[in-house]
Write an enzyme that holds these catalytic residues in place. Structure first.
Site, PDB file in Angstrom:
ATOM      1  N   HIS A 135       0.310  -8.178  -5.627  1.00  0.00           N
ATOM      2  CA  HIS A 135       0.052  -8.872  -4.362  1.00  0.00           C
ATOM      3  C   HIS A 135      -1.013  -8.198  -3.497  1.00  0.00           C
ATOM      4  CE1 HIS A 135       2.372  -6.493  -1.212  1.00  0.00           C
ATOM      5  NE2 HIS A 135       2.809  -5.933  -2.323  1.00  0.00           N
ATOM      6  N   SER A 150       0.002  -3.074  -8.190  1.00  0.00           N
ATOM      7  CA  SER A 150       0.834  -4.121  -7.597  1.00  0.00           C
ATOM      8  C   SER A 150       0.015  -5.391  -7.460  1.00  0.00           C
ATOM      9  CB  SER A 150       1.363  -3.693  -6.227  1.00  0.00           C
ATOM     10  OG  SER A 150       2.261  -4.648  -5.708  1.00  0.00           O
ATOM     11  N   CYS A 191       5.029  -1.066   4.878  1.00  0.00           N
ATOM     12  CA  CYS A 191       6.311  -0.541   4.419  1.00  0.00           C
ATOM     13  C   CYS A 191       6.943   0.399   5.444  1.00  0.00           C
ATOM     14  CB  CYS A 191       6.137   0.191   3.095  1.00  0.00           C
ATOM     15  SG  CYS A 191       5.538  -0.883   1.778  1.00  0.00           S
ATOM     16  N   ASN A 243      -3.463   3.828   1.754  1.00  0.00           N
ATOM     17  CA  ASN A 243      -3.149   2.494   2.237  1.00  0.00           C
ATOM     18  C   ASN A 243      -3.386   2.309   3.724  1.00  0.00           C
ATOM     19  OD1 ASN A 243      -0.818   4.385   1.959  1.00  0.00           O
ATOM     20  ND2 ASN A 243       0.191   2.890   3.258  1.00  0.00           N
ATOM     21  N   GLN A 280      -3.752   0.294  -3.905  1.00  0.00           N
ATOM     22  CA  GLN A 280      -4.764  -0.186  -2.961  1.00  0.00           C
ATOM     23  C   GLN A 280      -6.165  -0.256  -3.558  1.00  0.00           C
ATOM     24  OE1 GLN A 280      -4.328  -1.503  -0.053  1.00  0.00           O
ATOM     25  NE2 GLN A 280      -2.193  -0.996   0.316  1.00  0.00           N
TER      26      GLN A 280
END
Length: 387
Positions: A199, A197, A323, A149, A177
């Protein structure tokens, strides 16, 4: 404003939003109910399951919906070791995992499990020799991310999966990713569990999926009703799931076109930055990286100041993982690839999306150069020419 932080989150595609809206209003039913509103919700959810499965080369019944990448990672790891309790207590991961995997492994270490954190080279890639040497009789899980990421490095997942299968070890990969950005095929990659994920691929926040290969059994994290075949109980987020499905459909339809386009922007950016800014460097592998990722470091620059100055001038970028952005420590990823702490603090992650343009790149190169030079003019550490 130029938004260049798609690895943190991506804007919801208008077609995704349009697909979601009816499930907030007219078709608001609970998918577990038997009447027509519930059946509408169930039908929409199963359509989305097929869309997700199609993007990653899976079967629909192998896709389980979650609240996002962090839950998917936790479910894959904790669910696996819980199911295999008594068969071993050794886990293998890498030194550059996302916190959702890294912190889960640290938690398990405190609870009696042994974790091997494989080192990476300066390019951010795990060495197969190290992995082979780390496997043991009591190894029950390998969890290594597909693409990093922060630095965008792509791991040799197919080879890792083949080794895991040969050894009879379950293999999980965090593909948050990579899914929707590069080809992902669970059969070709030899994975048993894979995290997604929404988003990160122009879908909504708060929804994701976990692929679980048919025949693999894991224990649930939560206990409740029989939703998601008992693997992930809780009333399903139908609008989010519909959005994830639509985002996966669009990603599959436009995958190679988008890859080629954002890779051209990335290469334009890398060439411009490295060619115009003294003592600037690219972190990670020069070619085995995500098509939209460029991670730079600049000598004598403090990353947070760089981000704030760029924001003031209309460029949204980051120093690394969103994060971990509230932590003062240098990036564990950059430290793992061998950077000194002072250099790790001077990083800039730019992650591009399909809405960025060549004009954005040209103007961003000018602004980055201007900001770097301004910050260096105020730094007592800056030494032109590197002397």
């Amino acid at each position: 404003m130029s938004y260049m932080d798609h690895s943190a989150t991506s804007p919801v595609d208008p077609e995704v939003l349009e697909a979601m809206l009816p499930y907030f209003k007219e078709s608001f039913g609970n998918a577990s109910t038997l009447y027509s509103l519930g059946r509408e919700a169930r039908t929409a959810m199963e359509k989305a399951r097929k869309q997700v499965a199609s993007l990653i080369g899976a079967r629909a019944e192998e896709v389980y919906f979650t609240s996002g990448g962090t839950e998917s990672d936790n479910l894959a790891i904790k669910g696996t070791i819980s199911r295999l309790k008594g068969k071993g207590n050794h886990i293998i991961t890498s030194a550059i995992e996302h916190p959702a995997v890294e912190e889960t492994c640290k938690y398990l270490e405190k609870n009696g499990y042994t974790v091997t954190y494989l080192p990476v080279g300066e390019d951010g890639i795990v060495k197969m020799e190290d992995l082979k040497e780390s496997t043991r009789e009591d190894t029950i899980l390998i969890t290594i991310m597909h693409a990093n990421n922060e630095i965008g490095t792509i791991q040799p997942i197919k080879e890792i999966g083949a080794l895991a299968r040969e050894k009879g070890i379950l293999f999980h990969t965090d593909a948050v990713q990579s899914v929707g950005k590069i080809p992902v095929n669970v059969e070709d990659m030899n994975v048993d569990l894979l995290s997604i994920s929404a988003h990160k691929l122009h879908g909504p926040k708060g929804v994701g999926a976990l692929y679980i290969r048919k025949g693999v059994r894991i224990d649930p994290l939560f206990h409740g009703g029989g939703h998601e075949r008992g693997v992930r109980p809780g009333t399903e987020n139908i609008p989010g799931i519909v959005g994830l499905g639509k985002a996966c459909q669009l990603a599959e339809e436009n995958l190679y076109e988008n890859m080629e386009y954002v890779a051209s922007l990335r290469d334009q950016l890398i060439k411009g930055v490295l060619g115009s800014i003294e003592q600037s460097f690219l972190n990670g592998h020069p070619t085995k990286r995500l098509p939209n990722n460029a991670n730079f470091r600049f000598s004598s620059i403090e990353g947070e100041s760089l981000i704030l100055q760029l924001d003031f001038k209309g460029i949204n970028a980051s120093t690394g993982s969103a994060c971990s952005s509230n932590k003062l420590e240098p990036s564990h990823v950059l430290m793992a690839i061998g950077l000194e702490e002072v250099d790790a603090h001077g990083s800039l992650r730019i992650s591009l999306g399909k809405e960025n343009t060549p004009k954005d790149i040209d103007s961003s190169i000018v602004v980055i150069k201007e900001v770097v030079e301004r910050l260096r003019s105020m730094s007592p550490l800056w030494c032109p020419g590197g002397n």
